[in-house]
Scaffold this motif. Structure first.
Motif, PDB file in Angstrom:
ATOM      1  N   THR A  14     -46.403 -12.399  20.112  1.00 59.57           N
ATOM      2  CA  THR A  14     -45.602 -12.891  21.221  1.00 59.57           C
ATOM      3  C   THR A  14     -45.985 -12.173  22.504  1.00 59.57           C
ATOM      4  O   THR A  14     -46.877 -11.337  22.532  1.00 59.57           O
ATOM      5  CB  THR A  14     -44.084 -12.763  20.914  1.00 59.57           C
ATOM      6  OG1 THR A  14     -43.349 -13.485  21.906  1.00 59.57           O
ATOM      7  CG2 THR A  14     -43.633 -11.315  20.847  1.00 59.57           C
ATOM      8  N   GLY A  15     -45.282 -12.503  23.570  1.00 55.78           N
ATOM      9  CA  GLY A  15     -45.517 -11.923  24.885  1.00 55.78           C
ATOM     10  C   GLY A  15     -45.403 -13.002  25.936  1.00 55.78           C
ATOM     11  O   GLY A  15     -45.082 -14.157  25.632  1.00 55.78           O
ATOM     12  N   ALA A  19     -51.490 -13.828  28.085  1.00 55.77           N
ATOM     13  CA  ALA A  19     -51.805 -12.466  27.644  1.00 55.77           C
ATOM     14  C   ALA A  19     -52.865 -12.436  26.541  1.00 55.77           C
ATOM     15  O   ALA A  19     -53.219 -11.374  26.058  1.00 55.77           O
ATOM     16  CB  ALA A  19     -50.533 -11.766  27.173  1.00 55.77           C
ATOM     17  N   LYS A  21     -52.661 -14.471  23.566  1.00 49.40           N
ATOM     18  CA  LYS A  21     -52.100 -14.762  22.233  1.00 49.40           C
ATOM     19  C   LYS A  21     -52.897 -15.838  21.508  1.00 49.40           C
ATOM     20  O   LYS A  21     -53.233 -15.673  20.337  1.00 49.40           O
ATOM     21  CB  LYS A  21     -50.633 -15.204  22.348  1.00 49.40           C
ATOM     22  CG  LYS A  21     -49.674 -14.140  22.782  1.00 49.40           C
ATOM     23  CD  LYS A  21     -48.252 -14.642  22.862  1.00 49.40           C
ATOM     24  CE  LYS A  21     -48.046 -15.836  23.746  1.00 49.40           C
ATOM     25  NZ  LYS A  21     -48.437 -15.708  25.148  1.00 49.40           N
ATOM     26  N   ASP A  95     -38.417 -16.576  20.535  1.00 51.39           N
ATOM     27  CA  ASP A  95     -39.009 -16.765  21.857  1.00 51.39           C
ATOM     28  C   ASP A  95     -38.223 -17.784  22.677  1.00 51.39           C
ATOM     29  O   ASP A  95     -38.149 -17.675  23.901  1.00 51.39           O
ATOM     30  CB  ASP A  95     -40.479 -17.167  21.729  1.00 51.39           C
ATOM     31  CG  ASP A  95     -41.351 -15.982  21.387  1.00 51.39           C
ATOM     32  OD1 ASP A  95     -42.033 -15.464  22.287  1.00 51.39           O
ATOM     33  OD2 ASP A  95     -41.324 -15.554  20.220  1.00 51.39           O
ATOM     34  N   ILE A 126     -46.536  -7.705  20.181  1.00 49.21           N
ATOM     35  CA  ILE A 126     -46.345  -8.264  21.519  1.00 49.21           C
ATOM     36  C   ILE A 126     -47.547  -7.913  22.393  1.00 49.21           C
ATOM     37  O   ILE A 126     -48.023  -6.778  22.383  1.00 49.21           O
ATOM     38  CB  ILE A 126     -45.009  -7.788  22.147  1.00 49.21           C
ATOM     39  CG1 ILE A 126     -44.675  -8.594  23.392  1.00 49.21           C
ATOM     40  CG2 ILE A 126     -45.021  -6.284  22.413  1.00 49.21           C
ATOM     41  CD1 ILE A 126     -43.236  -8.463  23.857  1.00 49.21           C
ATOM     42  N   PRO A 128     -49.011  -7.507  26.081  1.00 43.87           N
ATOM     43  CA  PRO A 128     -48.507  -7.286  27.442  1.00 43.87           C
ATOM     44  C   PRO A 128     -49.233  -8.162  28.461  1.00 43.87           C
ATOM     45  O   PRO A 128     -50.334  -8.656  28.192  1.00 43.87           O
ATOM     46  CB  PRO A 128     -48.809  -5.807  27.679  1.00 43.87           C
ATOM     47  CG  PRO A 128     -50.017  -5.539  26.845  1.00 43.87           C
ATOM     48  CD  PRO A 128     -49.863  -6.420  25.619  1.00 43.87           C
ATOM     49  N   PHE A 151     -42.443 -11.421  29.579  1.00 42.19           N
ATOM     50  CA  PHE A 151     -42.763 -10.353  28.629  1.00 42.19           C
ATOM     51  C   PHE A 151     -41.545  -9.451  28.426  1.00 42.19           C
ATOM     52  O   PHE A 151     -41.172  -9.141  27.289  1.00 42.19           O
ATOM     53  CB  PHE A 151     -43.965  -9.551  29.151  1.00 42.19           C
ATOM     54  CG  PHE A 151     -44.224  -8.275  28.397  1.00 42.19           C
ATOM     55  CD1 PHE A 151     -44.943  -8.278  27.218  1.00 42.19           C
ATOM     56  CD2 PHE A 151     -43.758  -7.050  28.886  1.00 42.19           C
ATOM     57  CE1 PHE A 151     -45.190  -7.098  26.520  1.00 42.19           C
ATOM     58  CE2 PHE A 151     -43.999  -5.877  28.200  1.00 42.19           C
ATOM     59  CZ  PHE A 151     -44.718  -5.897  27.017  1.00 42.19           C
ATOM     60  N   TYR A 155     -39.466  -9.081  24.952  1.00 43.32           N
ATOM     61  CA  TYR A 155     -39.432  -7.741  24.355  1.00 43.32           C
ATOM     62  C   TYR A 155     -37.982  -7.356  24.050  1.00 43.32           C
ATOM     63  O   TYR A 155     -37.648  -6.954  22.920  1.00 43.32           O
ATOM     64  CB  TYR A 155     -40.069  -6.749  25.329  1.00 43.32           C
ATOM     65  CG  TYR A 155     -40.467  -5.431  24.726  1.00 43.32           C
ATOM     66  CD1 TYR A 155     -39.521  -4.478  24.369  1.00 43.32           C
ATOM     67  CD2 TYR A 155     -41.813  -5.111  24.535  1.00 43.32           C
ATOM     68  CE1 TYR A 155     -39.890  -3.253  23.839  1.00 43.32           C
ATOM     69  CE2 TYR A 155     -42.185  -3.899  23.991  1.00 43.32           C
ATOM     70  CZ  TYR A 155     -41.222  -2.968  23.654  1.00 43.32           C
ATOM     71  OH  TYR A 155     -41.605  -1.769  23.116  1.00 43.32           O
ATOM     72  N   GLU A 167     -46.643  -2.993  20.689  1.00 44.70           N
ATOM     73  CA  GLU A 167     -47.461  -3.499  21.785  1.00 44.70           C
ATOM     74  C   GLU A 167     -48.943  -3.440  21.420  1.00 44.70           C
ATOM     75  O   GLU A 167     -49.447  -2.399  21.008  1.00 44.70           O
ATOM     76  CB  GLU A 167     -47.193  -2.702  23.066  1.00 44.70           C
ATOM     77  CG  GLU A 167     -47.793  -3.341  24.288  1.00 44.70           C
ATOM     78  CD  GLU A 167     -47.281  -2.757  25.595  1.00 44.70           C
ATOM     79  OE1 GLU A 167     -48.111  -2.617  26.517  1.00 44.70           O
ATOM     80  OE2 GLU A 167     -46.062  -2.468  25.689  1.00 44.70           O
TER      81      GLU A 167
END
Length: 188
Positions: A14-15, A19, A21, A95, A126, A128, A151, A155, A167
């Motif tokens: 996730t994030g 980023a 993913k 999410d 996650i 960043p 983000f 988080y 992270e």
């Protein structure tokens, strides 16, 4: 649905947007892992092609509902077929709740209950915000500043629901894959 041994093999990446993913998920898929694509991007493409209103820039509430419902279906399908093999999700059910919080929209009680019942592995990876790789496209219209705020909301949401957030460093895809697989190996 309780967090049984099968669910322990369900890992979330996730994030915020942009980023890396999807690239990471594709890398995991390329080396033989089962992966589940992000629901939000698919929904945006469907809504754009059908001229629907379930888009984050038209109806944020409808978009969240579509995303949540699709995430539940993906989760249920994977739980039925995955067995003992690790599965990596590009985002999870929570999410959507993070998105609702980001947009300052109420989280319906049934979403909260479902998110607490449909559990993944407690260790969530996650990614960043990463300015150097961030790009916009037809489905990603957010600024880098919004991506950073996303983000933070995601988080905090995972922590609030009792997950351990790990992270992932800003390194090559191969190094990110090794980082994740090393963590999973140490957790077993």
């Amino acid at each position: 649905m309780n967090n049984n041994n099968t669910n322990q093999k369900l890992y979330i990446l996730t994030g915020g947007p942009g980023a890396g993913k999807t690239t990471l998920l594709n890398g995991l898929n390329d080396i033989g892992f089962i992966t589940v694509a992000e629901e939000g991007r698919r929904i945006i493409k469907e809504q754009l092609s059908s001229h629907g209103n379930g888009l984050p820039w038209i109806d944020k509430g409808l978009f969240a509902k579509l995303m949540f419902d699709s995430s539940i279906k993906s989760f249920q399908k994977i739980v039925r077929i995955s067995g003992n093999d690790p599965v990596f999700f590009d985002r999870g059910i929570l999410d959507t709740i993070g998105y609702l919080k980001l947009e300052k929209l109420p989280v319906p009680e049934e979403m909260d209950i479902t998110a607490r019942e449909m559990m993944y592995n407690k260790n969530v990876f996650i990614l960043p915000p990463w300015k150097e790789i961030y790009e916009n496209d037809p489905e990603r219209k957010q600024t880098l500043e919004v991506a950073e705020h996303t983000f933070e909301c995601i988080y905090e949401t995972y922590l609030e629901y009792g997950y351990h957030v790990i992270e992932v460093p800003k390194v090559t895809v191969e190094q990110r894959i090794r980082f994740i697989l090393d963590h999973i190996e140490r957790m077993q």
